[in-house]
Design an enzyme around this catalytic site. Structure first.
Site, short mmCIF file in Angstrom:
data_model
loop_
_atom_site.label_atom_id
_atom_site.label_comp_id
_atom_site.label_asym_id
_atom_site.label_seq_id
_atom_site.Cartn_x
_atom_site.Cartn_y
_atom_site.Cartn_z
CE LYS A 1 2.31 5.48 -3.77
NZ LYS A 1 1.53 6.20 -2.78
CG LEU A 2 6.74 5.28 -9.51
CD1 LEU A 2 7.79 5.04 -10.59
CD2 LEU A 2 7.44 5.42 -8.17
CB SER B 1 7.02 23.07 4.73
OG SER B 1 7.51 22.34 3.61
CE LYS C 1 1.58 14.04 7.24
NZ LYS C 1 0.69 13.35 6.27
CB SER D 1 5.97 -2.40 -2.30
OG SER D 1 6.13 -3.18 -1.16
N PRO E 1 13.42 1.01 -0.88
CG PRO E 1 15.25 0.60 0.53
CD PRO E 1 14.00 -0.03 -0.02
CB ALA F 1 -0.91 11.00 3.75
CB CYS G 1 6.95 7.67 -0.34
SG CYS G 1 6.78 6.11 0.55
CB ALA H 1 -0.21 9.73 -7.25
CD GLU I 1 -3.00 2.31 0.95
OE1 GLU I 1 -3.55 1.22 0.76
OE2 GLU I 1 -3.66 3.37 1.02
CG PHE I 2 -3.08 6.32 -3.72
CD1 PHE I 2 -2.13 6.97 -4.50
CD2 PHE I 2 -3.81 5.29 -4.28
CE1 PHE I 2 -1.92 6.60 -5.83
CE2 PHE I 2 -3.62 4.91 -5.61
CZ PHE I 2 -2.66 5.56 -6.38
P1 NAD Z 1 8.51 -0.16 6.21
O1 NAD Z 1 9.99 -0.15 6.10
O2 NAD Z 1 7.82 0.55 7.32
O3 NAD Z 1 7.99 -1.69 6.24
C1 NAD Z 1 8.48 -2.70 5.41
C2 NAD Z 1 8.58 -3.98 6.23
O4 NAD Z 1 8.86 -5.06 5.34
C3 NAD Z 1 9.70 -3.97 7.27
O5 NAD Z 1 9.16 -4.20 8.56
C4 NAD Z 1 10.63 -5.12 6.83
O6 NAD Z 1 11.20 -5.83 7.91
C5 NAD Z 1 9.69 -6.00 6.04
N1 NAD Z 1 10.36 -6.88 5.09
C6 NAD Z 1 11.33 -6.59 4.18
N2 NAD Z 1 11.66 -7.67 3.48
C7 NAD Z 1 10.91 -8.69 3.94
C8 NAD Z 1 10.80 -10.07 3.59
N3 NAD Z 1 11.53 -10.58 2.60
N4 NAD Z 1 9.92 -10.83 4.28
C9 NAD Z 1 9.18 -10.30 5.28
N5 NAD Z 1 9.22 -8.99 5.63
C10 NAD Z 1 10.08 -8.20 4.97
O7 NAD Z 1 7.98 0.40 4.81
P2 NAD Z 1 6.58 1.12 4.52
O8 NAD Z 1 6.66 2.56 4.86
O9 NAD Z 1 5.47 0.29 5.08
O10 NAD Z 1 6.55 1.03 2.93
C11 NAD Z 1 6.34 -0.19 2.26
C12 NAD Z 1 6.05 0.10 0.80
O11 NAD Z 1 4.85 0.87 0.70
C13 NAD Z 1 7.13 0.91 0.08
O12 NAD Z 1 7.23 0.46 -1.23
C14 NAD Z 1 6.57 2.32 0.10
O13 NAD Z 1 7.05 3.08 -0.99
C15 NAD Z 1 5.09 2.08 -0.04
N6 NAD Z 1 4.23 3.14 0.52
C16 NAD Z 1 4.53 3.71 1.73
C17 NAD Z 1 3.68 4.67 2.27
C18 NAD Z 1 3.97 5.33 3.58
O14 NAD Z 1 3.27 6.25 3.93
N7 NAD Z 1 4.95 4.90 4.34
C19 NAD Z 1 2.51 5.02 1.60
C20 NAD Z 1 2.23 4.40 0.37
C21 NAD Z 1 3.10 3.46 -0.15
C1 UGA Z 2 2.63 10.89 0.72
C2 UGA Z 2 1.35 11.00 -0.11
O1 UGA Z 2 0.58 12.12 0.38
C3 UGA Z 2 0.53 9.72 -0.01
O2 UGA Z 2 -0.60 9.83 -0.85
C4 UGA Z 2 1.40 8.55 -0.43
O3 UGA Z 2 0.69 7.34 -0.30
C5 UGA Z 2 2.64 8.50 0.44
O4 UGA Z 2 3.35 9.75 0.30
C6 UGA Z 2 3.59 7.43 0.05
O5 UGA Z 2 3.59 6.94 -1.05
O6 UGA Z 2 4.39 7.16 0.95
P1 UGA Z 2 3.25 11.07 3.29
O7 UGA Z 2 4.64 11.16 2.78
O8 UGA Z 2 2.93 10.10 4.35
O9 UGA Z 2 2.26 10.76 2.10
O10 UGA Z 2 2.79 12.52 3.83
P2 UGA Z 2 2.34 13.87 3.09
O11 UGA Z 2 1.17 14.41 3.79
O12 UGA Z 2 2.23 13.71 1.64
O13 UGA Z 2 3.57 14.82 3.41
C7 UGA Z 2 4.84 14.64 2.79
C8 UGA Z 2 5.75 15.79 3.16
O14 UGA Z 2 5.35 16.98 2.50
C9 UGA Z 2 5.76 16.11 4.65
O15 UGA Z 2 7.06 16.39 5.08
C10 UGA Z 2 4.87 17.33 4.73
O16 UGA Z 2 5.16 18.12 5.83
C11 UGA Z 2 5.21 18.03 3.42
N1 UGA Z 2 4.16 18.95 2.96
C12 UGA Z 2 2.94 18.47 2.60
C13 UGA Z 2 4.42 20.30 2.89
O17 UGA Z 2 5.53 20.75 3.21
N2 UGA Z 2 3.43 21.15 2.46
C14 UGA Z 2 2.22 20.69 2.08
O18 UGA Z 2 1.37 21.53 1.70
C15 UGA Z 2 1.97 19.33 2.17
#
Ligand code: NAD
Ligand code: UGA
Length: 465
Positions: A221-222, A270, A340, A132, A94, A165, A277, A224, A162-163
């Protein structure tokens, strides 16, 4: 090298679904997902697969198929690290809330802890995969930690962002646009890349598996996410202009989206983007750019966030203005709290900020969301620290029946685009509300004309009404 044992540190929104799909597609690989959060692991192991901690369409079926066969959830991090040849790090990254870079830089303390734990526990060579989202150049930090405390073992660091959504995670994982794998361009690095390519190649066509150097992968990743968020802020900026000019944002989006160079996706105006993220990754990009002295680059991307904050504030102000410039003591019903549809995730959801603004104006709010639990709503609000948690509980209540939630309200505000909101009996909702009854559609999902013919005053995003 053929991978037989995978460990994933972090059982969150990414680690859980990603590993479940790898386990489904590779029944001969043992996949162990570990986390320090015992409650979360217990939920992943819940007998009733509908109680797993992440709501995603299709996920419980994938977990049900693989769990106990070759997919395991555990709190024994050391054991899983020891057994695995390949370790994914999928912990949270975060925005920092303290010290240098507070409010912008990514907090990498959990990443560093993982690296130190791997270094301490490992008895053989390992491939460590950054799953991550990380600042560009993090791999060099990881390598440093691993090689200086790792008893001369050899570690290869791969970047495999990871990409997916949320809301479409399973679909995105099963049929991704691409898989990105970055690694060292040395013979050992290329071997490690190949080992991970071989895992994905079980179900992803080879031409969709992109391999790069590790820095390109980290930075892609950042960027995208920054590009995607930028599209939302761009369309949202135009939505405000539409409201002043009688242009209609839906028509504008269709008109520009049919240009194949622009494309139709991600042009939905929206109440503002949310999620864990977009904001954090752009802020991180801004921070990195500034740390290299690239102020124009930093300012350019920061504007995406400024626009998004404006859009959330603007929506709250629009409600206040249309309720005769005061919402004090008035009830406003919120439909939706998640950031969402099709997810139970509320991180950085626009609803939190709109609610906070309205509560500051002494309004009373009742919310309904199909998948978000009551305690989560309060945790989100309390986190902002705008008022005491007692006040939050007094002035905002969380309902379980949308019709009851709307009863006696001056206005209904749609904050999340859940499909079920479209199918409600809006006449019944209208009959229960105070008049004039207002609807503020923050997602442009409702049939405006139908609502108007019932008697509602309808306010959408990006149209002059
Ligand atoms: P999350 O908070 O849902 O999950 C992270 C987990 O890691 C938590 O359950 C936490 O307890 C655990 N953790 C932290 N430190 C630890 C440790 N030292 N040992 C074991 N477990 C530990 O986060 P998330 O949404 O899954 O995101 C994880 C990463 O993936 C972030 O970098 C995020 O930017 C990236 N990412 C997220 C999304 C998404 O849609 N949420 C999509 C693509 C990439
Ligand atoms: C986004 C990216 O789409 C993923 O590819 C990426 O892996 C992820 O972030 C990540 O790194 O966490 P996510 O945040 O799960 O995924 O969901 P999105 O569908 O991208 O929506 C993000 C926000 O934008 C939501 O609040 C959605 O409502 C809003 N949005 C999206 C709009 O307001 N308008 C649009 O046309 C699209």
């Amino acid at each position: 090298m053929k991978v037989q044992n995978i460990c994933c540190i972090g059982a969150g929104y990414v680690g859980g679904p990603t590993m479940a799909v790898i386990a489904k597609k590779c029944p001969d690989i043992k996949v162990t997902v570990v986390d320090i959060n015992q409650e979360r692991i217990a939920a992943w192991n819940d007998e009733n697969v509908d109680n797993i901690p992440v709501y995603e369409p299709g996920l419980s079926a994938v977990v049900a198929e693989a769990r106990g066969r070759n997919l395991f959830f555990s709190t024994d991090v050391d054991k899983a690290i020891d057994e695995a040849e390949m370790i994914f790090i999928s912990v949270n990254t975060p925005t920092k809330t303290y010290g240098e870079g507070k409010g912008q830089a990514a907090d990498l303390k959990w990443i560093e802890l993982c690296a130190r734990q791997i270094a301490r526990v490992a008895k053989g060579d390992k491939i460590v995969v950054e799953k991550s989202t990380l600042p560009v150049r993090t791999a060099s930090t990881l390598k440093d930690i691993l090689t200086h405390t790792g008893d001369g073992l050899s570690f290869q660091i791969l970047s495999n962002p990871e990409f997916l959504a949320e809301g479409t995670a399973v679909e995105d994982l099963m049929d991704p646009d691409r898989v990105l794998i970055g690694g060292d361009q040395t013979p050992e690095g290329l071997n490690a890349i190949q080992a991970l390519v071989d895992v994905y190649a079980r179900w992803v066509p080879k031409d969709k598996i992109l391999t790069t150097n590790v820095w390109s992968s980290e930075l892609s990743k950042l960027t995208a996410n920054a590009y995607l968020a930028q599209r939302v802020s761009s369309i949202n900026s135009l939505s405000e202009l539409c409201e002043f000019t009688e242009a209609d944002i839906n028509e504008v989006a269709r008109a520009i989206g049919t240009d194949s160079r622009i494309g139709p996706k991600f042009l939905k105006a929206s109440v503002g983007f949310g999620g864990s993220c977009f904001q954090k990754d752009i802020l991180n990009l801004v921070y990195i750019s500034r740390s290299y002295g690239l102020n124009e680059v930093a300012d350019y991307w920061e504007q995406v966030i400024i626009m998004n904050d404006h859009q959330k504030r603007r929506f709250a102000k629009k409600i206040i203005k249309n309720l005769y410039n005061t919402v004090s003591g008035k009830k406003i019903a919120f439909l939706g709290w998640a950031f969402k549809k099709d997810t139970n995730d509320t991180r950085e959801s626009a609803a939190i900020y709109v609610a906070d603004h309205l509560l500051n104006e002494q309004s009373f709010i009742e919310t309904y969301d199909p998948k978000v639990k009551k305690e989560q709503v309060y945790t989100d609000l309390d986190y902002l620290g705008s008022r005491s948690s007692e006040e939050n509980r007094k002035n905002l209540t969380v309902g379980t029946d949308p019709y009851k939630v709307c009863e006696g309200a001056h206005a209904v505000a749609v904050l999340t685009e859940w499909d079920e909101f479209k199918t409600y009996d809006w006449k019944r909702i209208y009959d229960g509300m105070l008049k004039p009854a207002h609807v503020f559609d923050g997602r442009n999902i409702l049939d405006k004309e139908a609502l108007r013919s019932i008697g509602f005053q309808v306010h959408a995003i990006g149209t002059a009404d």
